[in-house]
Design a protein around this motif. Sequence first.
Motif, PDB file in Angstrom:
ATOM      1  N   LEU A  70     -19.694 -25.659  -0.844  1.00 44.98           N
ATOM      2  CA  LEU A  70     -20.371 -24.467  -1.360  1.00 44.98           C
ATOM      3  C   LEU A  70     -19.385 -23.564  -2.101  1.00 44.98           C
ATOM      4  N   TYR A  71     -18.180 -23.468  -1.566  1.00 42.83           N
ATOM      5  CA  TYR A  71     -17.126 -22.642  -2.186  1.00 42.83           C
ATOM      6  C   TYR A  71     -16.722 -23.197  -3.556  1.00 42.83           C
ATOM      7  N   GLY A  72     -16.448 -24.504  -3.620  1.00 44.99           N
ATOM      8  CA  GLY A  72     -16.050 -25.110  -4.885  1.00 44.99           C
ATOM      9  C   GLY A  72     -17.160 -25.073  -5.924  1.00 44.99           C
ATOM     10  N   SER A  73     -18.385 -25.325  -5.491  1.00 46.94           N
ATOM     11  CA  SER A  73     -19.527 -25.304  -6.422  1.00 46.94           C
ATOM     12  C   SER A  73     -19.754 -23.909  -6.985  1.00 46.94           C
ATOM     13  N   ALA A  74     -19.560 -22.891  -6.146  1.00 42.34           N
ATOM     14  CA  ALA A  74     -19.745 -21.509  -6.599  1.00 42.34           C
ATOM     15  C   ALA A  74     -18.696 -21.117  -7.638  1.00 42.34           C
ATOM     16  N   GLY A  75     -17.546 -21.765  -7.602  1.00 40.10           N
ATOM     17  CA  GLY A  75     -16.497 -21.477  -8.573  1.00 40.10           C
ATOM     18  C   GLY A  75     -16.726 -22.138  -9.912  1.00 40.10           C
ATOM     19  N   PHE A  76     -17.670 -23.068  -9.963  1.00 39.41           N
ATOM     20  CA  PHE A  76     -17.907 -23.806 -11.212  1.00 39.41           C
ATOM     21  C   PHE A  76     -19.312 -23.641 -11.779  1.00 39.41           C
ATOM     22  N   PHE A  77     -20.338 -23.910 -10.983  1.00 40.87           N
ATOM     23  CA  PHE A  77     -21.698 -24.043 -11.518  1.00 40.87           C
ATOM     24  C   PHE A  77     -22.272 -22.774 -12.162  1.00 40.87           C
ATOM     25  N   PRO A  78     -22.167 -21.577 -11.543  1.00 37.95           N
ATOM     26  CA  PRO A  78     -22.757 -20.404 -12.202  1.00 37.95           C
ATOM     27  C   PRO A  78     -22.249 -20.202 -13.618  1.00 37.95           C
ATOM     28  N   ARG A  79     -20.935 -20.308 -13.809  1.00 40.05           N
ATOM     29  CA  ARG A  79     -20.348 -20.153 -15.140  1.00 40.05           C
ATOM     30  C   ARG A  79     -20.780 -21.291 -16.061  1.00 40.05           C
ATOM     31  N   PHE A  80     -20.802 -22.509 -15.555  1.00 43.59           N
ATOM     32  CA  PHE A  80     -21.178 -23.683 -16.350  1.00 43.59           C
ATOM     33  C   PHE A  80     -22.625 -23.582 -16.816  1.00 43.59           C
ATOM     34  N   LEU A  81     -23.518 -23.174 -15.935  1.00 45.26           N
ATOM     35  CA  LEU A  81     -24.929 -23.017 -16.294  1.00 45.26           C
ATOM     36  C   LEU A  81     -25.100 -21.953 -17.373  1.00 45.26           C
ATOM     37  N   GLN A  99     -11.177 -18.921 -11.706  1.00 45.75           N
ATOM     38  CA  GLN A  99     -11.833 -20.224 -11.647  1.00 45.75           C
ATOM     39  C   GLN A  99     -10.836 -21.339 -11.361  1.00 45.75           C
ATOM     40  N   ILE A 100      -9.676 -21.276 -11.999  1.00 49.35           N
ATOM     41  CA  ILE A 100      -8.628 -22.270 -11.748  1.00 49.35           C
ATOM     42  C   ILE A 100      -8.231 -22.258 -10.276  1.00 49.35           C
ATOM     43  N   TYR A 101      -8.027 -21.067  -9.739  1.00 51.13           N
ATOM     44  CA  TYR A 101      -7.598 -20.936  -8.340  1.00 51.13           C
ATOM     45  C   TYR A 101      -8.657 -21.472  -7.387  1.00 51.13           C
ATOM     46  N   VAL A 102      -9.924 -21.130  -7.621  1.00 47.89           N
ATOM     47  CA  VAL A 102     -11.003 -21.575  -6.740  1.00 47.89           C
ATOM     48  C   VAL A 102     -11.124 -23.098  -6.764  1.00 47.89           C
ATOM     49  N   ILE A 103     -11.106 -23.693  -7.953  1.00 43.90           N
ATOM     50  CA  ILE A 103     -11.287 -25.145  -8.064  1.00 43.90           C
ATOM     51  C   ILE A 103     -10.107 -25.893  -7.453  1.00 43.90           C
ATOM     52  N   HIS A 104      -8.889 -25.388  -7.666  1.00 42.50           N
ATOM     53  CA  HIS A 104      -7.725 -26.070  -7.100  1.00 42.50           C
ATOM     54  C   HIS A 104      -7.668 -25.919  -5.576  1.00 42.50           C
ATOM     55  N   THR A 105      -7.983 -24.746  -5.076  1.00 46.54           N
ATOM     56  CA  THR A 105      -7.988 -24.589  -3.612  1.00 46.54           C
ATOM     57  C   THR A 105      -9.124 -25.394  -2.988  1.00 46.54           C
ATOM     58  N   TYR A 106     -10.236 -25.529  -3.700  1.00 42.68           N
ATOM     59  CA  TYR A 106     -11.331 -26.388  -3.211  1.00 42.68           C
ATOM     60  C   TYR A 106     -10.830 -27.818  -3.016  1.00 42.68           C
ATOM     61  N   ARG A 174     -11.929 -28.179 -22.712  1.00 42.24           N
ATOM     62  CA  ARG A 174     -12.515 -28.562 -21.436  1.00 42.24           C
ATOM     63  C   ARG A 174     -13.818 -27.788 -21.238  1.00 42.24           C
ATOM     64  N   ILE A 175     -14.542 -28.110 -20.142  1.00 44.39           N
ATOM     65  CA  ILE A 175     -15.788 -27.392 -19.845  1.00 44.39           C
ATOM     66  C   ILE A 175     -15.574 -26.326 -18.766  1.00 44.39           C
ATOM     67  N   PHE A 176     -14.370 -26.260 -18.229  1.00 45.34           N
ATOM     68  CA  PHE A 176     -13.985 -25.188 -17.313  1.00 45.34           C
ATOM     69  C   PHE A 176     -12.475 -25.041 -17.391  1.00 45.34           C
ATOM     70  N   CYS A 177     -11.972 -23.944 -16.852  1.00 41.49           N
ATOM     71  CA  CYS A 177     -10.538 -23.666 -16.933  1.00 41.49           C
ATOM     72  C   CYS A 177      -9.748 -24.588 -16.006  1.00 41.49           C
ATOM     73  N   THR A 178      -8.685 -25.175 -16.524  1.00 44.33           N
ATOM     74  CA  THR A 178      -7.769 -25.982 -15.715  1.00 44.33           C
ATOM     75  C   THR A 178      -6.353 -25.480 -15.956  1.00 44.33           C
ATOM     76  N   SER A 179      -5.508 -25.638 -14.963  1.00 45.58           N
ATOM     77  CA  SER A 179      -4.140 -25.141 -15.076  1.00 45.58           C
ATOM     78  C   SER A 179      -3.391 -25.846 -16.209  1.00 45.58           C
TER      79      SER A 179
END
Length: 320
Positions: A70-81, A99-106, A174-179
């Motif tokens: 739920l944590y990782g999805s919340a860091g990606f999907f709202p912005r992606f949608l 977003q980078i921090y949330v996805i990497h910690t996920y 990319r479609i989301f931020c990556t380090s």
Amino acid sequence: MSNQSVTPSYFEFTLFSDSGSLKYVFFSVCLLIYMTIISANVVITLTVCLEKSLHQPMYIFICCLSLNSLYGSAGFFPRFLMDILSDTHFISRPLCFVQIYVIHTYKAHEVNILTVMAYDRFVAICHPLHYHSKMTFRKVLYLLIFAVCYPAGMLGHLFYEFSHLPLCGYKLHRIFCTSWSVIQLSCVETAVLNITGQVFGATLIFAPLSFVLYTYLRILLVCRKSVSEVKGKAIQTCLPHIVTFVNFCISVFCEVSLSLYKVDEVSTFVIVVVSLEFLVIPPINNPLVYGLNLPQIRLGVISGFLKIQKWFRQDSRTKQ
């Protein structure tokens, strides 16, 4: 673009294209996927929390996996949608780094929780008589705190360092931020930061992987000498974990491998699929694997639905 540092206050995702009316179809499909992820993981979480019979280490770890999904999805999907429907695809610099921090910690939390689950299965099968003395509630709590706080602290320090890099561009392919995509825009030499990130990333992946392989090798050796009933029970509890761990490692490996190539030379379709894989498949796969394969959770879910149905019936009768 000039080679001088411009330190942009925003980034632009360049992979999104004008798909006309099809964007509403893409949005509907992605929204359905996101709602499925939320629903499935919330059901698992509530089932484990509300059913007292599931207040055991293995099910607590499964609950943590669902919370992490739920944590990782919340860091990606709202912005992606939002980007799917939007005509412009800009993201502010602070939100990009969040977003980078949330996805990497996920990703790091997922690997660590799966590693802790491997240790739990190892103790349960290889040292069954000492299981309750070794896997106390306090120890479970300490393991979870370490699994969450260690990568959160280490990644926080690492991302603080590269978030202050002077940048000479703002376009992210990319479609989301990556380090890695942000570091490639740096105006200064980043060799030390790259090496530090690679060493930390390798440690974060290969150390848990080595431990999981070791624990399951020991479990296999014990199972070979056990009776068929013990083997069956071990397979029933270990198989979902093996499937989940292998699935997530493959997903992360594919996403990390993408960073080794020049994204301009890679097909847009491949980038999108590989980028989405570890954010979509594990959060859907985990509830299905554990919900369908573990009878205790399956019975807990059924029991929960029956309780809710009974409550609604009683409520409707009261209103009448």
